[in-house]
Design an enzyme around this catalytic site. Structure first.
Site, short mmCIF file in Angstrom:
data_model
loop_
_atom_site.label_atom_id
_atom_site.label_comp_id
_atom_site.label_asym_id
_atom_site.label_seq_id
_atom_site.Cartn_x
_atom_site.Cartn_y
_atom_site.Cartn_z
N GLU A 183 39.54 38.93 36.45
CA GLU A 183 39.20 39.57 35.18
C GLU A 183 39.93 38.91 34.02
O GLU A 183 39.37 38.78 32.93
CB GLU A 183 39.55 41.06 35.24
CG GLU A 183 39.05 41.88 34.05
CD GLU A 183 40.02 41.97 32.89
OE1 GLU A 183 39.66 42.55 31.84
OE2 GLU A 183 41.17 41.45 33.01
N GLU A 184 41.15 38.48 34.25
CA GLU A 184 41.96 37.93 33.16
C GLU A 184 41.43 36.61 32.63
O GLU A 184 41.81 36.19 31.54
CB GLU A 184 43.41 37.76 33.62
CG GLU A 184 44.14 39.06 33.94
CD GLU A 184 44.40 39.92 32.71
OE1 GLU A 184 44.03 39.49 31.60
OE2 GLU A 184 44.96 41.00 32.86
N ASP B 166 41.74 50.43 32.82
CA ASP B 166 42.35 49.17 32.39
C ASP B 166 42.84 49.24 30.95
O ASP B 166 42.99 48.20 30.30
CB ASP B 166 41.31 48.04 32.55
CG ASP B 166 41.93 46.66 32.51
OD1 ASP B 166 43.15 46.54 32.65
OD2 ASP B 166 41.17 45.69 32.32
N ASP C 86 43.88 40.71 39.71
CA ASP C 86 44.54 39.49 39.24
C ASP C 86 45.42 39.81 38.04
O ASP C 86 45.25 40.84 37.37
CB ASP C 86 43.51 38.42 38.87
CG ASP C 86 42.69 38.78 37.63
OD1 ASP C 86 42.17 39.92 37.58
OD2 ASP C 86 42.56 37.93 36.73
N HIS D 43 41.00 45.62 38.28
CA HIS D 43 41.14 44.23 38.74
C HIS D 43 42.55 43.98 39.26
O HIS D 43 43.52 44.55 38.77
CB HIS D 43 40.79 43.23 37.64
CG HIS D 43 41.71 43.25 36.45
ND1 HIS D 43 42.83 42.44 36.35
CD2 HIS D 43 41.67 43.96 35.30
CE1 HIS D 43 43.43 42.66 35.20
NE2 HIS D 43 42.75 43.58 34.53
#
Length: 409
Positions: free
Chosen positions: A175-176, A198, A80, A78
């Site tokens: 994602e966050e 990740d 973000d 991701h």
């Protein structure tokens, strides 16, 4: 892989914080800048079928270079960064041949990254560390993962002698804030399984994560003039304190580890008239997870009964579930990643994630998706850092997984 540092530094120069209060996808307009950049970079290195959809999801293909049937696999990260800490004007610092001593991130503000507090630093003596300047987060979560995937694909393109099947890559927004997989088109992606890049330290390999829910606790009070308040004023903040104290004091993030779950009070705002508490609820065990939700509801019920009113309202929403249920039936995908690490003399650290990744939601959407280390530490804050050597190792793991998957059985 000589471009790995330069590539990472370019990615962290983009401010890509997501926003949990937004109703759009991506949640922030500024995520589009890196999405467009990555799309062009994937084309530039030679990837095929590169696409950027209306929600900023990126997909691309590295075609197979073998003539036998090979499962289509994927790698996902991701772009973000967390809204927990500012990512505006990131100024990364390189510390070559780290000596194991304190690192002064910001002399003016006396911000120090010290191994006396962050003991993991000592694992990286002699390596090149990338840190912040102490005023922002770094963004290794998860721009390190993107760096590793792009670098691995570029390496495979430049080394056709390395045999691999069809590989799909995917980069996601948001994602966050728990929405990274919400609009991910699994059918379009077309992989049999995938890996999110990740994780944190070298060797991490995870196929278990928390079951997760969010709870909004609203406490209603009654404001009257404090000089004439006897028997009339109801202070919602004091009732909220009773609710906080009704939950186990030791079942909080800073007191738990491993498979232990928790209640986390993440935000509070209030006045006499109204107070709002925002919690996240986490547990690896589904039964204990359901019990935690009931425990919160019972605490509110008990306080309401003691007050003789409906002072407390709770809204609990499930967020994601433990992917173990979806990965265990196809454990060979974990075995391949574990073997890849062993072949590279990396000790696999198989453990449960104390959090969640896109992979947990993707697994429930039909794309089993274990998580592999990306190399960073101290995510979501000013003390975030990553060793360059860890990014190189993660890149090598991707390449090795591609090789192992393409072997004839």
């Amino acid at each position: 892989m000589q471009n790995i540092t330069e590539r990472f530094l370019k990615y962290v120069s983009f401010d890509t914080q997501s926003d949990a209060n937004s109703s759009t996808t991506p949640s922030t307009e500024k995520q589009w800048e890196i999405a467009r950049y990555l799309t062009e970079e994937l084309k530039r290195i030679g990837m095929e079928d590169v696409s950027l959809d209306e929600h900023a999801y990126i997909m691309a293909t590295l075609p197979s270079n073998v003539d036998h049937q090979v499962p289509v696999i994927g790698f996902i990260a991701h772009f973000d960064t967390s809204p927990d800490y500012t990512a505006t004007d990131v100024k990364p610092q390189l510390h070559r041949d780290y000596d194991g001593e304190d690192i002064v991130l910001n002399k003016e503000e006396n911000i120090i990254l010290s191994p006396s507090y962050f003991e993991d630093l000592l694992m990286y003596k002699g390596q090149t560390l990338i840190t912040t300047d102490g005023t922002t987060l770094l963004g290794a979560d998860d721009k390190a993962g993107i760096t590793e995937i792009v670098t691995a694909m570029e390496y495979l393109i430049q080394h056709p002698e390395i045999k691999h099947g069809k590989i799909r890559v995917g980069f996601t927004p948001d994602e966050e804030i728990g929405k990274g997989a919400h609009k991910f088109d699994v059918d379009k992606f077309g992989a049999e399984w995938a890996y999110t890049m990740d994780g944190s330290q070298v060797g991490e390999l995870e196929y278990e994560n928390f079951n997760a829910a969010g709870a909004v606790v609203t406490v209603h009070g009654k404001i009257v003039h404090p000089g004439y308040a006897k028997g009339k004023m109801i202070n919602s903040m004091l009732i909220a304190t009773k609710f906080i104290n009704a939950l186990p004091a030791n079942e909080i993030p800073q007191e738990t580890e491993g498979y232990e779950g928790f209640f986390h009070l993440s935000e509070i705002s209030g006045s006499v008239e109204k107070t709002k508490l925002e919690y996240i609820i986490r547990d690896h065990d589904l039964g204990l997870f359901q019990q935690r939700k009931k425990q919160m509801l019972k605490a509110a019920q008990n306080i309401n009964e003691s007050l003789g009113s409906e002072a407390i309202e709770i809204d609990i929403k499930d967020q994601y579930f433990n992917m173990r249920e979806k990965v265990e039936p196809v454990m060979h995908i974990v075995d391949i990643a574990e073997q890849a690490m062993k072949d590279l003399d990396i000790k696999p650290l198989i453990k449960a994630i104390r959090g969640g990744t896109d992979g947990s939601q993707l697994s429930y959407k039909g794309l089993p998706c274990p998580n592999i280390f990306a190399g960073g530490h101290n995510f979501h804050g000013r003390y975030e850092y990553i060793p360059v050597e860890s990014m190189v190792k993660a890149t090598q793991v991707i390449v090795k997984i591609a090789q192992l998957t393409a072997k004839k059985v």
